[in-house]
Each structure stands twice: as C-alpha cells, then as structure tokens.
Scaffold this motif. Structure first.
Motif, PDB file in Angstrom:
ATOM      1  N   UNK A 151       0.817  -1.223   0.000  1.00 38.08           N
ATOM      2  CA  UNK A 151       0.000   0.000   0.000  1.00 38.08           C
ATOM      3  C   UNK A 151       0.848   1.270   0.000  1.00 38.08           C
ATOM      4  N   UNK A 152       2.132   1.146   0.284  1.00 39.29           N
ATOM      5  CA  UNK A 152       3.010   2.320   0.276  1.00 39.29           C
ATOM      6  C   UNK A 152       3.483   2.679  -1.128  1.00 39.29           C
ATOM      7  N   UNK A 153       3.249   1.834  -2.088  1.00 35.64           N
ATOM      8  CA  UNK A 153       3.692   2.096  -3.454  1.00 35.64           C
ATOM      9  C   UNK A 153       2.950   3.313  -4.021  1.00 35.64           C
ATOM     10  N   UNK A 154       3.715   4.276  -4.503  1.00 40.26           N
ATOM     11  CA  UNK A 154       3.127   5.520  -5.018  1.00 40.26           C
ATOM     12  C   UNK A 154       4.239   6.418  -5.525  1.00 40.26           C
ATOM     13  N   UNK A 155       3.832   7.505  -6.139  1.00 42.39           N
ATOM     14  CA  UNK A 155       4.768   8.601  -6.399  1.00 42.39           C
ATOM     15  C   UNK A 155       4.780   9.483  -5.154  1.00 42.39           C
ATOM     16  N   UNK A 156       5.952   9.704  -4.609  1.00 41.71           N
ATOM     17  CA  UNK A 156       6.108  10.520  -3.410  1.00 41.71           C
ATOM     18  C   UNK A 156       6.529  11.927  -3.810  1.00 41.71           C
ATOM     19  N   UNK A 157       5.770  12.905  -3.333  1.00 43.06           N
ATOM     20  CA  UNK A 157       5.984  14.299  -3.697  1.00 43.06           C
ATOM     21  C   UNK A 157       6.367  15.121  -2.470  1.00 43.06           C
ATOM     22  N   UNK A 158       7.339  15.965  -2.670  1.00 45.56           N
ATOM     23  CA  UNK A 158       7.806  16.892  -1.642  1.00 45.56           C
ATOM     24  C   UNK A 158       7.090  18.232  -1.845  1.00 45.56           C
TER      25      UNK A 158
END
Length: 130
Positions: free
Chosen positions: A92-99
C-alpha cells in the motif's frame, strides 16, 4: 521561485527500508528554515494523500496514521534538504512521493493539507513488490 527535486525512489520488496530525499533550491536559499515541508503520495487512480510533515524549526513532525511508527521525516536546514526514512514497506506504500514546501510565519506548525503548500516537486516513484 522555489525548486524541489525528489530522489531515491526505486523498486523494493515488502518489508524493506528505503530513504527518499528532497533538495530545495531557488528562493529557499538562506531561508529554508522558514519553510514547513511535507511529503505526500499519490498512487494511480487515487487522491493525493498526506504522509508526513515537519515544522520549519524541525521541532515537530506529523504523520498519517497509515505510516506512523514506520516512517520518519527529518530535515537538514544547512543543506536545504528533507528526507523520509521508510521502514517495513508494504504494498500500500507504493506511489509517487511528492515533496512540498510552504513559507510560513509559524515556526512550530506544518499543515497536513496539500492546499496549504504552493511549491511542489515532480515526485519520485516508490514501487513495492510482494
């Protein structure tokens, strides 16, 4: 203008650890300590989701319930950088991570709302295999 560049995303296995980083430049030079910083993530077909935030002075951090106890956000004001250490990664942590960054006059608050952040990076992809 504020530029944010994320790095460190990659393919990992469930249970692994990974640290991603965000380098700020531009208008933040010399004033990075005045910016609240946050991480959000977005998976395909899903809304942008709050992950973690840190106050300008680094004294407080805030986490989504889904990552509390597994993720740790930190900042280095001298290097104009924030990091997100992620442990025990799940599918469930799979994603594009944005700052995201927000210049604020409140030293000990960082918002969990994406609407409060005017500056965004392009994101780094985190993929978790099971």
């Amino acid at each position: 203008q504020v530029q944010l560049v994320e790095s460190g995303g990659r393919l990992v296995q469930a249970g692994d650890s990974l640290t991603i980083s965000c380098q700020a430049s531009g208008r933040t030079l010399g004033t990075f300590r005045l910016y609240a910083m946050a991480w959000f993530r977005q998976a395909p077909g899903k809304e942008r989701e709050f992950v973690a935030a840190i106050t300008p002075n680094g004294g407080k951090t805030y986490y989504a319930d889904s990552v509390k106890g597994r993720f740790t956000m930190s900042r280095d004001n001298a290097q104009n950088m924030v990091s997100l250490q992620m442990n025990n990664l799940k599918s469930d942590d799979a994603a594009v991570y944005l700052c995201a960054a927000d210049r604020t006059h409140v030293a000990n608050w960082a918002s969990p709302s994406p609407a409060d952040y005017p500056y965004w990076g392009q994101g780094t992809q985190v993929t978790v295999s099971v």
